[in-house]
Write a protein that holds these residues in place. Structure first.
Motif, mmCIF file in Angstrom:
data_model
loop_
_atom_site.group_PDB
_atom_site.id
_atom_site.type_symbol
_atom_site.label_atom_id
_atom_site.label_comp_id
_atom_site.label_asym_id
_atom_site.label_seq_id
_atom_site.Cartn_x
_atom_site.Cartn_y
_atom_site.Cartn_z
ATOM 1 N N ILE A 44 0.934 -1.316 -0.055
ATOM 2 C CA ILE A 44 -0.035 0.103 0.083
ATOM 3 C C ILE A 44 0.849 0.988 0.085
ATOM 4 O O ILE A 44 1.985 1.020 0.291
ATOM 5 N N LYS A 45 0.295 2.355 -0.335
ATOM 6 C CA LYS A 45 0.685 3.568 -0.279
ATOM 7 C C LYS A 45 0.115 4.312 0.847
ATOM 8 O O LYS A 45 -1.140 4.339 0.815
ATOM 9 N N LEU A 46 0.971 4.762 1.868
ATOM 10 C CA LEU A 46 -0.001 5.506 2.904
ATOM 11 C C LEU A 46 0.630 7.012 3.310
ATOM 12 O O LEU A 46 1.711 7.205 2.887
ATOM 13 N N ARG A 123 -9.365 -8.026 -7.826
ATOM 14 C CA ARG A 123 -8.122 -8.223 -7.487
ATOM 15 C C ARG A 123 -7.146 -7.448 -8.647
ATOM 16 O O ARG A 123 -6.305 -7.020 -8.291
ATOM 17 N N GLU A 124 -7.555 -7.571 -9.956
ATOM 18 C CA GLU A 124 -6.809 -6.837 -10.800
ATOM 19 C C GLU A 124 -6.517 -5.301 -10.703
ATOM 20 O O GLU A 124 -5.533 -4.930 -10.966
ATOM 21 N N PHE A 125 -7.437 -4.659 -10.068
ATOM 22 C CA PHE A 125 -7.363 -3.232 -9.940
ATOM 23 C C PHE A 125 -7.018 -3.053 -8.398
ATOM 24 O O PHE A 125 -7.153 -1.779 -8.091
ATOM 25 N N SER A 126 -6.614 -3.949 -7.556
ATOM 26 C CA SER A 126 -6.283 -3.405 -6.242
ATOM 27 C C SER A 126 -4.989 -3.242 -6.205
ATOM 28 O O SER A 126 -4.301 -3.033 -7.268
ATOM 29 N N GLU A 127 -4.419 -2.843 -5.125
ATOM 30 C CA GLU A 127 -3.044 -2.496 -4.853
ATOM 31 C C GLU A 127 -2.860 -1.160 -5.607
ATOM 32 O O GLU A 127 -1.754 -0.952 -6.494
ATOM 33 N N GLY A 128 -3.414 0.072 -5.607
ATOM 34 C CA GLY A 128 -3.241 1.315 -5.861
ATOM 35 C C GLY A 128 -3.703 1.463 -7.444
ATOM 36 O O GLY A 128 -3.395 2.634 -8.036
ATOM 37 N N GLU A 206 -5.286 1.038 -17.372
ATOM 38 C CA GLU A 206 -4.396 0.991 -16.291
ATOM 39 C C GLU A 206 -4.976 1.069 -14.956
ATOM 40 O O GLU A 206 -4.306 0.542 -14.022
ATOM 41 N N SER A 207 -6.306 1.785 -14.814
ATOM 42 C CA SER A 207 -7.055 1.900 -13.605
ATOM 43 C C SER A 207 -8.408 1.677 -13.701
ATOM 44 O O SER A 207 -8.615 1.725 -14.963
ATOM 45 N N ASP A 222 -13.604 6.444 -10.900
ATOM 46 C CA ASP A 222 -12.528 6.364 -10.866
ATOM 47 C C ASP A 222 -11.945 5.462 -9.764
ATOM 48 O O ASP A 222 -10.811 4.963 -9.711
ATOM 49 N N GLY A 223 -12.909 5.162 -9.055
ATOM 50 C CA GLY A 223 -12.389 4.147 -7.741
ATOM 51 C C GLY A 223 -13.539 3.858 -7.364
ATOM 52 O O GLY A 223 -14.632 3.933 -7.214
#
Ligand code: FAD
Length: 304
Positions: A44-46, A123-128, A206-207, A222-223
């Motif tokens: 993750i990015k925090l 799963r594909e779009f998790s982790e940022g 890409e996202s 977007d999310g």
């Protein structure tokens, strides 16, 4: 050969690593057992931890934590444990490689695993890449954008309310909305657009770019915030004689001791908020308490 330690920390996330640092610095022989790659923090990015400005790497944080714990004398076993049981004068732990350990005190810091939607694209779009399991962690990344919050319980309502304050548009999607009525009202008043539907797929390049609802409606977003709660490894606690609460959390006192003498718990497993700052604060106290407990056991006169 069975190795003995004053303190065994089960879990190599921020709570466990901080517990190990505080335990080892109190000169308690300490071992950490767990896989940092399975920590919620891995990958993750925090940006909400004091002293770490910008989007910091969770993986790097864990790597540094392991090195720090080792530098203070803690040992590290990168594996899961199979069982932990109360035995005479301490706790017997069996690791997945069959090794047996004995510890005078145990710190359980096994975190929670987020419940997932289990749909294509998740799963594909998790982790940022657009799928998040923590609105309070990632809200700022979606300021002025369009998001979907998925889940019908109160925790999803709180996240929909939060995201409606950050995002330009927030869809709140669930098959049924069972959240507390006052929280539903609050989320809607903040601007969350409630849609009773089942989400079938998360799409993007890409996202994330959109979600597909059952029935065929596609919504540009977007999310996606998946807010379906989480589950902890209660089996380890139960092996140790600690009865978890109805929501799978464990009750602790101010020293992070559980109801079973010698068993301490910290981090996500003690309940929300699931945040690194809480995990490390609790880990520090639990590590000190466990080291003190082990010291008292060492000094206890033998009954033999
Ligand atoms: C996508 C995402 C983004 C996030 N973003 C943020 C953020 O921006 N800011 C923030 O503060 N928080 C954030 N969080 C939350 C944060 O990561 C958690 O609160 C934190 O990692 C909890 O720490 P913990 O040590 O309690 O548990 P974890 O970090 O989950 O660690 C649990 C450890 O226990 C181990 N374990 C489990 N079972 C066993 C077993 N049987 N034997 C041995 N070991 C075991 C695991 O392998 C792991 O090492 C985020 C979480 C997610 C999922």
């Amino acid at each position: 050969m069975t190795r003995s330690f004053d303190v065994a920390v089960i879990g190599a996330g921020p709570a466990g690593l901080q517990a190990a640092i505080h335990s080892a610095r109190r000169r308690a022989s300490t071992i950490v057992i767990g896989r940092p790659s399975s920590s919620a923090m891995h990958g993750i990015k925090l940006e909400n931890l004091v002293g770490l400005p910008g989007a910091s790497s969770g993986t790097e944080f864990l790597e540094n934590g392991i090195e720090q714990a080792k530098a203070f004398g803690a040992e590290f076993a990168e594996m899961n444990i199979l069982s932990a049981v109360s035995s005479e004068g301490g706790f017997g732990i069996t690791a997945e490689n069959g090794e047996k350990l004995i510890a005078s005190a145990v710190v359980v810091a096994t975190g929670v695993s987020r419940n997932r939607l289990g749909i294509p694209g998740e799963r594909e779009f998790s982790e940022g890449r657009g799928v998040s399991y923590c609105a309070s962690c990632d809200c700022n990344f979606y300021r002025g954008r369009t998001v979907a919050v998925v889940g019908g319980q109160s925790e999803a309502a709180v996240s929909a309310d939060l995201m409606a304050k950050y995002a330009a548009r927030t869809y709140w999607i669930a098959e049924s909305f069972d959240a507390d009525a006052s929280l539903v009202t609050k989320a809607e008043a903040a601007g969350a657009d409630r849609i009773p539907a089942k989400i079938a797929e998360i799409r993007g390049g890409e996202s994330v770019t959109s979600i597909l609802l059952e029935g065929g409606r596609e919504i540009k977003v977007d999310g996606v915030f998946v807010e379906l709660g989480g589950r902890s490894s209660v089996d380890i606690l139960m092996d140790l004689g600690v009865m978890p609460e109805i929501d799978d959390t464990v009750k602790v006192d101010r020293s992070y001791a559980t109801a079973v003498p010698g068993v301490f718990a910290c981090g996500d497993i003690t309940g929300k908020p699931w945040q690194v700052a809480k995990a490390i604060g609790e880990g520090a106290v639990a590590g000190m308490s466990a080291a003190e407990y082990a010291g008292r056991m060492r000094r206890r006169p033998s009954t033999i």
